[in-house]
Design a protein around this motif. Structure first.
Motif, mmCIF file in Angstrom:
data_model
loop_
_atom_site.group_PDB
_atom_site.id
_atom_site.type_symbol
_atom_site.label_atom_id
_atom_site.label_comp_id
_atom_site.label_asym_id
_atom_site.label_seq_id
_atom_site.Cartn_x
_atom_site.Cartn_y
_atom_site.Cartn_z
ATOM 1 N N ILE A 1 47.065 27.153 60.770
ATOM 2 C CA ILE A 1 46.878 28.520 60.296
ATOM 3 C C ILE A 1 46.063 28.452 59.005
ATOM 4 N N THR A 2 44.884 29.058 58.999
ATOM 5 C CA THR A 2 43.959 28.915 57.879
ATOM 6 C C THR A 2 43.586 30.273 57.285
ATOM 7 N N ASP A 3 42.905 30.217 56.121
ATOM 8 C CA ASP A 3 42.487 31.478 55.501
ATOM 9 C C ASP A 3 41.116 31.929 55.987
ATOM 10 N N THR A 4 40.448 31.100 56.796
ATOM 11 C CA THR A 4 39.174 31.502 57.399
ATOM 12 C C THR A 4 38.899 30.616 58.604
ATOM 13 N N ALA A 5 38.056 31.081 59.491
ATOM 14 C CA ALA A 5 37.709 30.309 60.687
ATOM 15 C C ALA A 5 36.633 29.272 60.361
ATOM 16 N N ILE A 6 36.543 28.249 61.215
ATOM 17 C CA ILE A 6 35.511 27.220 61.089
ATOM 18 C C ILE A 6 34.873 27.060 62.464
ATOM 19 N N PRO A 7 33.551 27.097 62.564
ATOM 20 C CA PRO A 7 32.905 27.009 63.881
ATOM 21 C C PRO A 7 33.306 25.749 64.637
ATOM 22 N N ALA A 8 33.501 25.897 65.954
ATOM 23 C CA ALA A 8 33.801 24.738 66.801
ATOM 24 C C ALA A 8 32.661 23.734 66.709
ATOM 25 N N GLY A 9 33.035 22.460 66.740
ATOM 26 C CA GLY A 9 32.048 21.386 66.640
ATOM 27 C C GLY A 9 31.793 20.924 65.219
#
Length: 393
Positions: free
Chosen positions: A79-87
């Protein structure tokens, strides 16, 4: 499937991985990784927190907070405070201090649970590890004296500093072993052993050697359901607790002008002095109430309204006066804008009808015996006096 690095080595604080998925679900942002050292919540142990660091072209490295780690349908979700692109390649860094606290406390819990089970046959039926409080629920009764014995044995295991043994077994291999487990297990079984104390099926993170627990302190025991709930602290958290207790005791010793190891006796003496003073004040009050009773001797029905009396004082004053006045005695104490407590008595009389009428007139309620009633009214002093004046006509 995410590689579970914490199973291989619970001491991994940093690791490299690749984001396999990221997005939002249930109003929370999540990241999934190819590998992780973040332990997901389970078995009473909270999920890990920390950061994920990654590079963006022509920008400074970005740090994404991992707020919690969960497991759902066999997948580990950060569970994070922002998303990170796959890859995206990332470097994970754990918040190590809270993780190591949990390792110390989880390991200590195993040792205590194993010793309790061996000594009394009780099962650990509940375990919760919070940020400041760790509890174990047992399905049998334990006294403080019994827990003191368990605490001594548990710390002896810590000081022996044996290596923690962890093995993964098939169901067939596990069937040949004696170990604690809260539920029926299928597939591979992870067995954690603290020599001399406990063998238990567990998927959590633990210290390498018992000595790293440092200290096991059993704080309290209280009845819970059909057994007891025990509060314990281990390692750094136990040290912080003892420091807090020492500071509190130091403050008490200063206030009492007593040595730190004599505060208990000093408090006892203070209580005895306070009790003696309380008895002295009560006797002075009783003498004052006796004087008031003499003033109303033979007067018949009496109404007394005094400020600042407590319930017991109201009762004692009424008892004294009703024995001398020869009629009904009513004592009220309170203030306008709040309420008035009352006690009404009539030696040898029956005041139930009178009190019922008074409560209806003054918005009151109370109860007691036919000759002695206590209660409260939501009324003003003026209305109380007016009601009693009208009853005397």
């Amino acid at each position: 499937m995410t590689e579970r690095l914490f199973d291989r080595d619970a001491y991994i604080r940093e690791f490299d991985a690749v984001v396999t998925d990221s997005g939002s679900a249930d109003k929370k942002t999540f990241v999934k990784l190819s590998a992780t050292a973040f332990y997901p919540e389970g078995g009473g142990q909270p999920g890990d927190s920390g950061v994920l660091i990654f590079e963006e072209e022509d920008k400074a490295p970005r740090r994404v907070k991992v707020l919690d780690t969960q497991e759902k349908d066999g997948e580990i979700i950060h569970i994070t405070d922002t998303a990170i692109p796959a890859g995206t390649p990332v470097r994970g860094q754990l918040d190590w201090e809270p993780r190591f606290d949990r390792m110390q406390n989880h390991s200590g819990e195993h040792i205590v649970s194993g010793l309790v089970h061996a000594a009394y046959g009780y099962n650990n039926v509940g375990f919760h590890m919070g940020s400041e409080r760790i509890t174990i629920d047992f399905d049998g009764m334990l006294t403080r004296e019994q827990l003191d014995e368990i605490e001594e044995k548990a710390n002896a295991v810590v000081w022996q500093n044996e290596e923690t043994q962890i093995r993964v077994c098939t169901q067939e291999e596990a069937a040949l072993l004696t170990y604690r487990s809260k539920k029926e297990l299928t597939g591979l079984v992870r067995i954690v052993t603290f020599p001399g104390a406990d063998t238990c099926a567990c998927c959590g993170t633990h210290v390498k050697r018992a000595g790293e627990i440092g200290l096991i302190r059993l704080i309290s025991v209280e009845k819970f359901r059909s057994g007891v709930r025990v509060e314990l602290l281990c390692g750094r958290m136990a040290l912080a607790y003892l420091r807090t207790m020492e500071e509190q005791n130091h403050r008490v010793s200063v206030l009492l002008s007593a040595k730190p190891d004599q505060t208990g006796e000093a408090v006892k003496r203070l209580q005895e002095q306070e009790m003696a003073e309380s008895y002295r004040l009560i006797e002075m009050e009783n003498e004052s109430f006796r004087q008031i009773a003499d003033e109303h001797r033979g007067e018949g029905d009496v109404l007394i309204i005094r400020d600042g009396l407590g319930p017991d004082q109201v009762r004692r004053l009424c008892v004294e006066v009703m024995e001398t006045c020869g009629g009904r005695c009513a004592v009220f104490s309170g203030s306008d804008g709040t309420d008035y407590k009352y006690v009404i008595g009539h030696q040898g009389g029956d005041i139930r009808a009178f009190v019922k009428e008074m409560n209806e007139a003054l918005s009151g309620r109370g109860g007691g015996k036919p000759f002695f009633v206590q209660g409260r009214v939501q009324s003003s002093r003026e209305n109380i006096e007016k009601f009693f004046e009208e009853k005397e006509k």
